[in-house]
Design a protein around this motif. Structure first.
Motif, mmCIF file in Angstrom:
data_model
loop_
_atom_site.group_PDB
_atom_site.id
_atom_site.type_symbol
_atom_site.label_atom_id
_atom_site.label_comp_id
_atom_site.label_asym_id
_atom_site.label_seq_id
_atom_site.Cartn_x
_atom_site.Cartn_y
_atom_site.Cartn_z
ATOM 1 N N ALA A 1 50.822 -75.619 31.293
ATOM 2 C CA ALA A 1 49.247 -76.609 31.859
ATOM 3 C C ALA A 1 49.651 -77.188 33.436
ATOM 4 O O ALA A 1 47.815 -76.919 33.974
ATOM 5 C CB ALA A 1 50.646 -78.019 32.560
ATOM 6 N N ALA A 2 49.846 -76.119 34.431
ATOM 7 C CA ALA A 2 49.891 -75.851 35.771
ATOM 8 C C ALA A 2 49.132 -74.421 36.282
ATOM 9 O O ALA A 2 48.678 -75.412 36.962
ATOM 10 C CB ALA A 2 51.151 -75.883 36.218
ATOM 11 N N PHE A 3 49.406 -73.584 34.763
ATOM 12 C CA PHE A 3 48.450 -72.249 35.277
ATOM 13 C C PHE A 3 46.914 -73.011 35.036
ATOM 14 O O PHE A 3 45.620 -72.787 35.346
ATOM 15 C CB PHE A 3 48.658 -71.520 34.292
ATOM 16 N N ASP A 4 46.193 -73.526 33.962
ATOM 17 C CA ASP A 4 45.544 -74.070 33.223
ATOM 18 C C ASP A 4 44.485 -75.181 34.673
ATOM 19 O O ASP A 4 43.604 -74.519 34.903
ATOM 20 C CB ASP A 4 45.249 -75.159 32.242
ATOM 21 N N ALA A 5 45.897 -76.053 35.413
ATOM 22 C CA ALA A 5 44.895 -76.013 36.242
ATOM 23 C C ALA A 5 44.435 -75.957 37.485
ATOM 24 O O ALA A 5 43.359 -75.598 38.244
ATOM 25 C CB ALA A 5 45.896 -77.390 36.962
ATOM 26 N N ALA A 6 45.663 -74.420 37.622
ATOM 27 C CA ALA A 6 45.178 -73.425 38.731
ATOM 28 C C ALA A 6 43.762 -72.885 38.479
ATOM 29 O O ALA A 6 43.280 -72.507 39.516
ATOM 30 C CB ALA A 6 46.533 -72.510 39.026
ATOM 31 N N ALA A 7 43.357 -72.241 37.551
ATOM 32 C CA ALA A 7 42.727 -71.708 37.168
ATOM 33 C C ALA A 7 40.777 -72.245 37.051
ATOM 34 O O ALA A 7 39.985 -72.449 37.476
ATOM 35 C CB ALA A 7 42.900 -70.818 35.242
ATOM 36 N N GLN B 1 33.960 -69.266 29.696
ATOM 37 C CA GLN B 1 34.932 -70.592 30.232
ATOM 38 C C GLN B 1 36.349 -70.704 29.992
ATOM 39 O O GLN B 1 36.718 -71.195 30.405
ATOM 40 C CB GLN B 1 33.553 -71.935 29.653
ATOM 41 N N TYR B 2 36.946 -69.617 28.664
ATOM 42 C CA TYR B 2 38.527 -69.835 28.787
ATOM 43 C C TYR B 2 38.918 -68.651 28.754
ATOM 44 O O TYR B 2 38.309 -67.512 28.792
ATOM 45 C CB TYR B 2 38.332 -70.682 27.146
ATOM 46 N N ALA C 1 40.839 -75.232 38.981
ATOM 47 C CA ALA C 1 40.409 -75.180 40.751
ATOM 48 C C ALA C 1 40.155 -74.270 41.198
ATOM 49 O O ALA C 1 38.970 -74.324 42.222
ATOM 50 C CB ALA C 1 41.801 -75.927 41.291
ATOM 51 N N GLY C 2 41.026 -72.959 40.865
ATOM 52 C CA GLY C 2 40.295 -72.349 41.393
ATOM 53 C C GLY C 2 39.147 -71.090 41.179
ATOM 54 O O GLY C 2 39.621 -69.894 41.725
ATOM 55 N N THR C 3 38.049 -71.679 40.563
ATOM 56 C CA THR C 3 37.271 -70.982 39.665
ATOM 57 C C THR C 3 36.450 -71.815 39.905
ATOM 58 O O THR C 3 35.680 -72.779 39.553
ATOM 59 C CB THR C 3 37.530 -70.404 38.483
ATOM 60 N N TYR C 4 34.601 -71.396 40.172
ATOM 61 C CA TYR C 4 33.389 -71.991 40.596
ATOM 62 C C TYR C 4 33.585 -72.092 38.987
ATOM 63 O O TYR C 4 32.495 -73.302 38.906
ATOM 64 C CB TYR C 4 32.096 -70.792 40.915
ATOM 65 N N ASN C 5 32.697 -71.708 38.042
ATOM 66 C CA ASN C 5 32.730 -72.102 36.972
ATOM 67 C C ASN C 5 34.319 -72.820 35.988
ATOM 68 O O ASN C 5 34.104 -73.419 35.321
ATOM 69 C CB ASN C 5 32.770 -70.715 35.740
ATOM 70 N N GLY C 6 35.178 -73.387 36.860
ATOM 71 C CA GLY C 6 36.270 -73.909 36.123
ATOM 72 C C GLY C 6 36.650 -73.287 35.215
ATOM 73 O O GLY C 6 36.212 -73.913 33.494
ATOM 74 N N VAL C 7 37.417 -72.217 35.316
ATOM 75 C CA VAL C 7 37.931 -71.918 33.495
ATOM 76 C C VAL C 7 39.277 -72.506 33.089
ATOM 77 O O VAL C 7 39.817 -73.161 34.214
ATOM 78 C CB VAL C 7 38.476 -69.826 34.243
ATOM 79 N N HIS C 8 39.224 -72.600 32.324
ATOM 80 C CA HIS C 8 40.519 -72.948 31.237
ATOM 81 C C HIS C 8 40.913 -72.270 31.238
ATOM 82 O O HIS C 8 40.882 -71.175 30.230
ATOM 83 C CB HIS C 8 39.957 -74.336 30.918
#
Length: 219
Positions: A141-147, A118-119, A149-156
């Motif tokens: 913050a921007a990379f967290d949002a991109a990760a 997840q992280y 949005a860009g993964t099926y499991n919503g990586v943070h």
């Protein structure tokens, strides 16, 4: 209740990421080191491996040879190219490896999605902000949002040290009982720490701020 192993850590083998490794060892499923051709990779990575073996955490090294071939940075040009002085000095900008964290984080996020973790965690800190754009809070913050949005499991992306100093990280390491002789900082990557480059100066200051006798062997 056992803590879930849900996190990948980007682990260089330096003070900050080694501290983060011990700080969050209960939830780190995998640590990744990247060999991107810097002067000090060969010094750092064995320490990363040592600590992971000690803690029983899986560790892999991913080569990023293209960065050394195509990117412009004094960090990739041999020890003589590394400037001396404090990180606050203008000449230290030459040590920036363009978008290094963005590239490494992208790979780690892909690994996290592949392993259904997840992280992703990195050990940037407040002292990095002046020099490195990809260590600043707005990048995180921007990379967290991109990760996410860009993964099926919503990586943070987790970066617990973003707003604290390296001295505060060292103080945490002192609480955790970390031996900082088993870490590497020097950008020149010689047999011993040079004691004069930005990372060496910062290392000395952080250990002093934390009240830790400096165990580093300097030239």
């Amino acid at each position: 209740m056992e803590t879930k192993k849900d996190t990948i850590l980007i682990l260089s083998g330096g003070m900050d990421s080694v501290t983060l490794l011990y700080d969050y060892k209960e939830r780190i499923a995998l640590a990744i080191s990247f060999d991107y051709g810097s002067n000090h990779n060969a010094k750092e990575i064995p320490f990363a491996r040592l600590h992971c073996e000690r803690l029983g955490i899986e560790h892999i090294v991913i080569p990023l040879d293209f960065m050394g071939k195509y990117f412009e940075s004094s960090l990739l040009q041999g020890s003589e190219a590394i400037p001396e002085g404090h990180y606050a000095d203008e000449n230290m900008k030459s040590t920036v490896v363009p978008f290094r964290n963005g590239i490494m984080l992208s790979i780690a996020v892909g690994m996290a999605e592949s392993r259904e973790l997840q992280y992703v965690m990195m050990a940037n800190h407040g002292g990095d902000h002046t020099i490195y754009p990809d260590c600043r809070p707005d990048f995180v913050a921007a990379f967290d949002a991109a990760a996410h949005a860009g993964t099926y499991n919503g990586v943070h992306l987790i970066s617990p040290y973003t707003n604290i100093t390296k001295g505060q990280i060292a103080a945490r390491g002192k609480e955790l009982g970390i031996n900082y002789a088993e870490t590497w900082s020097c950008y020149k990557g010689g047999d011993k720490h040079c004691g004069k480059c930005g990372t060496c100066v910062e290392r000395k200051e952080a250990l002093a701020d934390a009240g830790i006798p400096d165990p580093t062997e300097y030239e």
